[in-house]
Design a protein around this motif. Sequence first.
Motif, mmCIF file in Angstrom:
data_model
loop_
_atom_site.group_PDB
_atom_site.id
_atom_site.type_symbol
_atom_site.label_atom_id
_atom_site.label_comp_id
_atom_site.label_asym_id
_atom_site.label_seq_id
_atom_site.Cartn_x
_atom_site.Cartn_y
_atom_site.Cartn_z
ATOM 1 N N PRO A 128 0.802 -1.244 0.002
ATOM 2 C CA PRO A 128 0.026 0.211 0.066
ATOM 3 C C PRO A 128 0.869 1.291 0.024
ATOM 4 C CG PRO A 128 0.050 -0.885 2.164
ATOM 5 C CD PRO A 128 0.911 -1.891 1.449
ATOM 6 N N GLY A 129 0.246 2.450 -0.333
ATOM 7 C CA GLY A 129 0.719 3.544 -0.239
ATOM 8 C C GLY A 129 1.709 4.140 -1.395
ATOM 9 N N VAL A 130 1.667 5.541 -1.339
ATOM 10 C CA VAL A 130 2.487 6.011 -2.578
ATOM 11 C C VAL A 130 3.791 6.340 -2.376
ATOM 12 C CG1 VAL A 130 0.043 6.964 -3.101
ATOM 13 C CG2 VAL A 130 1.514 8.239 -1.639
ATOM 14 N N GLY A 131 4.480 5.792 -1.569
ATOM 15 C CA GLY A 131 5.774 5.982 -1.222
ATOM 16 C C GLY A 131 6.217 6.685 0.059
ATOM 17 N N ASN A 132 7.394 6.882 0.424
ATOM 18 C CA ASN A 132 7.695 7.365 1.489
ATOM 19 C C ASN A 132 7.053 6.836 2.848
ATOM 20 O OD1 ASN A 132 9.470 9.047 0.055
ATOM 21 N ND2 ASN A 132 7.915 10.654 -0.168
ATOM 22 N N GLY A 133 6.922 5.563 2.962
ATOM 23 C CA GLY A 133 6.172 5.163 3.988
ATOM 24 C C GLY A 133 4.734 5.440 4.391
ATOM 25 N N SER A 134 4.030 6.031 3.287
ATOM 26 C CA SER A 134 2.721 6.493 3.433
ATOM 27 C C SER A 134 1.626 5.385 3.759
ATOM 28 C CB SER A 134 2.222 7.344 2.395
ATOM 29 O OG SER A 134 3.075 8.364 2.023
ATOM 30 N N THR A 135 0.708 5.508 4.674
ATOM 31 C CA THR A 135 -0.140 4.156 4.819
ATOM 32 C C THR A 135 -1.394 4.527 3.569
ATOM 33 O OG1 THR A 135 0.282 4.352 6.975
ATOM 34 C CG2 THR A 135 -1.875 3.143 6.372
ATOM 35 N N ALA A 136 -1.484 3.303 3.165
ATOM 36 C CA ALA A 136 -2.775 3.413 2.221
ATOM 37 C C ALA A 136 -4.200 3.264 3.145
ATOM 38 C CB ALA A 136 -2.712 2.308 0.944
ATOM 39 N N VAL A 137 -5.329 3.941 2.311
ATOM 40 C CA VAL A 137 -6.517 3.793 2.904
ATOM 41 C C VAL A 137 -7.341 3.210 1.920
ATOM 42 C CG1 VAL A 137 -6.260 5.713 4.523
ATOM 43 C CG2 VAL A 137 -7.089 6.293 2.446
ATOM 44 N N ALA A 138 -8.650 2.610 2.441
ATOM 45 C CA ALA A 138 -9.484 2.027 1.480
ATOM 46 C C ALA A 138 -10.954 2.407 1.969
ATOM 47 C CB ALA A 138 -9.472 0.619 1.516
ATOM 48 N N ASP A 139 -11.830 2.722 0.917
ATOM 49 C CA ASP A 139 -13.079 2.887 1.388
ATOM 50 C C ASP A 139 -13.870 1.658 1.389
ATOM 51 O OD1 ASP A 139 -12.735 5.463 1.267
ATOM 52 O OD2 ASP A 139 -13.403 5.944 -0.987
ATOM 53 N N LEU A 140 -14.932 1.432 2.552
ATOM 54 C CA LEU A 140 -15.571 0.290 2.587
ATOM 55 C C LEU A 140 -16.629 0.521 1.543
ATOM 56 C CD1 LEU A 140 -15.764 -0.432 6.566
ATOM 57 C CD2 LEU A 140 -14.332 -1.600 4.674
ATOM 58 N N ASP A 141 -16.936 -0.561 1.324
ATOM 59 C CA ASP A 141 -18.427 -0.757 0.528
ATOM 60 C C ASP A 141 -19.539 -0.142 1.577
ATOM 61 O OD1 ASP A 141 -20.304 -1.768 -1.543
ATOM 62 O OD2 ASP A 141 -21.052 -2.972 0.035
ATOM 63 N N PRO A 142 -20.707 0.696 0.766
ATOM 64 C CA PRO A 142 -21.520 1.272 1.607
ATOM 65 C C PRO A 142 -22.319 0.466 2.308
ATOM 66 C CG PRO A 142 -21.323 2.441 -0.567
ATOM 67 C CD PRO A 142 -20.458 1.290 -0.633
ATOM 68 N N ALA A 143 -22.765 -0.974 1.845
ATOM 69 C CA ALA A 143 -23.631 -1.704 2.541
ATOM 70 C C ALA A 143 -22.590 -2.323 3.901
ATOM 71 C CB ALA A 143 -24.011 -2.871 1.728
ATOM 72 N N VAL A 144 -21.614 -2.672 3.461
ATOM 73 C CA VAL A 144 -20.549 -3.273 4.606
ATOM 74 C C VAL A 144 -20.594 -2.165 5.514
ATOM 75 C CG1 VAL A 144 -18.389 -3.957 5.320
ATOM 76 C CG2 VAL A 144 -19.397 -4.638 3.127
ATOM 77 N N ALA A 145 -20.287 -0.754 5.375
ATOM 78 C CA ALA A 145 -20.091 0.249 6.203
ATOM 79 C C ALA A 145 -21.229 0.701 7.147
ATOM 80 C CB ALA A 145 -19.729 1.513 5.361
ATOM 81 N N GLU A 146 -22.526 0.172 6.476
ATOM 82 C CA GLU A 146 -23.746 0.416 7.341
ATOM 83 C C GLU A 146 -23.865 -0.695 8.117
ATOM 84 O OE1 GLU A 146 -28.469 0.845 6.321
ATOM 85 O OE2 GLU A 146 -27.276 0.512 4.884
ATOM 86 N N ARG A 147 -23.548 -1.773 7.844
ATOM 87 C CA ARG A 147 -23.412 -2.801 8.785
ATOM 88 C C ARG A 147 -22.559 -2.688 10.048
ATOM 89 N NH1 ARG A 147 -23.888 -6.105 4.137
ATOM 90 N NH2 ARG A 147 -21.992 -6.968 4.360
ATOM 91 N N VAL A 148 -21.348 -2.441 9.689
ATOM 92 C CA VAL A 148 -20.526 -2.054 10.395
ATOM 93 C C VAL A 148 -20.878 -1.011 11.718
ATOM 94 C CG1 VAL A 148 -18.186 -1.359 11.206
ATOM 95 C CG2 VAL A 148 -18.524 -3.096 9.316
ATOM 96 N N PHE A 149 -21.533 0.078 11.141
ATOM 97 C CA PHE A 149 -21.742 0.961 12.022
ATOM 98 C C PHE A 149 -22.984 0.804 12.774
ATOM 99 C CE2 PHE A 149 -23.849 5.110 12.769
ATOM 100 C CZ PHE A 149 -22.969 5.906 13.344
ATOM 101 N N GLY A 150 -24.065 -0.451 12.294
ATOM 102 C CA GLY A 150 -24.967 -0.850 13.060
ATOM 103 C C GLY A 150 -24.516 -1.766 14.360
#
Length: 180
Positions: A128-150
């Motif tokens: 992951p990342g764009v170089g220089n030790g950066s951390t990559a992020v990912a967007d959760l699928d809206p349905a998964v995000a809604e269940r996790v938030f629930g």
Amino acid sequence: MLKTILPYLIAALIGAGIGFGAEHVRARGALAIEQAAHAKDNERHTTDMLNVSRAALEGENRAIDAHNLAASAVAAADAATTKEKDAHETDNRRYRAALAAGTERVRVAVRNCTAADPGGLAGSPGAPGVGNGSTAVADLDPAVAERVFGVAGDDQHEIDKVKALQEYVCAVRPKTPGCS
């Protein structure tokens, strides 16, 4: 013979009458003294009972005041908890709707990720990342995000119930450990 005994008999009867009269006067005096002592005992008993009644009334009033104070503390804690719960549920519904609509996103940091090709098949794992030790992020699928938030909302609901119970205990028994 009756004539000779008659003066003695009359004297004996008069003496007996005087004796009975004197005994009656003495007994009436003793009775008056006993009645006065009994009246004094009754007065002392009445005063004692009045003091006991006053103490019981004061104790009952203190108990009623303590009950009313605890009831108002419970009502205040209940009102605060209800207000907080309603606000939390409103925020939760609004956020879940935004997640479902896609206007809000849940982003998570990822250590390793696999890119998916347009057909949905996983490609090769990459760093992951764009170089220089950066951390990559990912967007959760809206349905998964809604269940996790629930799930997180359900957990918060249980935590709120425990807090409400603690507030109730502290309102009813302020000297309980953990109550300030």
